[in-house]
Design an enzyme around this catalytic site. Sequence first.
Site, PDB file in Angstrom:
ATOM      1  CE1 TYR A   1      -2.095   0.481  -2.450  1.00 27.22           C
ATOM      2  CE2 TYR A   1      -1.835   0.105  -0.096  1.00 27.22           C
ATOM      3  CZ  TYR A   1      -2.192   0.930  -1.149  1.00 27.22           C
ATOM      4  OH  TYR A   1      -2.640   2.204  -0.897  1.00 27.22           O
TER       5      TYR A   1
ATOM      6  CE1 TYR B   1      -2.307   5.964  -0.683  1.00 27.99           C
ATOM      7  CE2 TYR B   1      -0.544   6.559   0.839  1.00 27.99           C
ATOM      8  CZ  TYR B   1      -1.615   5.758   0.502  1.00 27.99           C
ATOM      9  OH  TYR B   1      -1.996   4.747   1.340  1.00 27.99           O
TER      10      TYR B   1
ATOM     11  CG  ASP C   1       1.086  13.520   4.164  1.00 29.70           C
ATOM     12  OD1 ASP C   1       1.831  12.987   5.016  1.00 29.70           O
ATOM     13  OD2 ASP C   1       0.334  12.862   3.423  1.00 29.70           O
TER      14      ASP C   1
ATOM     15  CE  LYS D   1       4.504   5.747   4.681  1.00 24.50           C
ATOM     16  NZ  LYS D   1       4.012   4.362   4.796  1.00 24.50           N
TER      17      LYS D   1
END
Length: 429
Positions: free
Chosen positions: A15, A143, A235, A264
């Site tokens: 990114y 996303y 999600d 995460k």
Amino acid sequence: MSLIEKDFEFIWHPYTHQKNRSPSIPIVKGEKTILYDENGNQYIDAISSWWVTIHGHGNKYIAKKLYKQAKKLEQVIFAGFTHEPAVKLAEKLLKILPGNFSKIFYSDNGSTATEVAIKMSLQYWMNKGEGNRNKILAFNHSYHGDTFGAMSVSERGTFTLAFRDKLFEVIFIETPDGKNIPQLQQQIEKYKNEIACFIYEPLLQGAGGMRMYDPNNLDSLLTIMKKENVICIADEVLTGFYRTGSFFAGDYLTQKADIICLSKALTGGTMAMGVTACTQDVYDAFVSDDKMKTFFHGHSFTANPLACTAALASLTLLQKKKCIERIEEIVIQQKNFLNTIQLFKEKNIVKNLRHVGTICAFEVQTNENDNYLHNIGSFFTDYCLQNGVYLRALGNTIYIMPPYCITKKELKKVHSVITGFLESIIKKD
């Protein structure tokens, strides 16, 4: 060559615009909320290093558990073998997940966790002889990751533009706002015999701009999905593990998911790991004498013993009274901060102040189109770094997502630095 020069020579960062990019800061140590660079400068990591390090850096308890496990078993193929950390973690997760989940499937990260969920849903209907149910519903501004399946169910925009012709078709709908439920119901009704699954980020769309929406409205939408037997995929890669104030965002909902994705904060940010949990009904569709109904999916590092150990250690820390109390304090501190910057909203410097759990966000007003590529994000990050704080804006969206070990004094400094940035905008104007 210096470390920075070697980095320029050998590394391609994620990114990151490559043309004339700024030098990456060499970090040599992390301790709790603080990152130390090679020159001794300190930075408060106020976004938990991409939302993962909920217990901060260099956690001694997790490190001790990892060291002990590494001496015993560091990796083993997970087809035909099993091990204690994987079984213990699955047992522990199934007791706390928001729903009637019965099986845990391990993978490597958030993207793979959602890939597993999508493949699981599509094959579920095929295994049941209803292969015509192959359409997928997802939210606009969503996303779900950077692999192709995950990209396909994500917003068509900056992140996916280069691959738009390679992504499979998805039906995108708006997040429920209380007024658009009838419209959403019509869209579902139109495709009800073809929809395999619906994937959603409950309460908070993270990379899509920290967009927040009401759990009651989501419940209304999920009720419609359940009525039509649509597999619901939550999600919770970002929202899990107290980010929204509760253990999982699904805890705020009456209607529970059929499949849930985790990553995460799962391992406290120590190791890469993904989890996809499903209900018994979903699992049963893969239990057959027909070997073609097998779920043909796996990863070399599936259920890595070290990752499982880190996750178990993280859960132990997360369930301690001290950690829960600190999370509650962060929630209050973040709310109070948004109240203090109302002045900047009145002066048209910021807009859309919002908050859920330990996360707060807002947009900086600009005269241009608001998007991920807006330059104000890089100006903001540079300003914060100069003042000893690391924050990474999503375009003109500024957000704070701190580790739970952050002290009141450290979070107060983060708030103060952001206020200073907003004041600098006023002076510039």
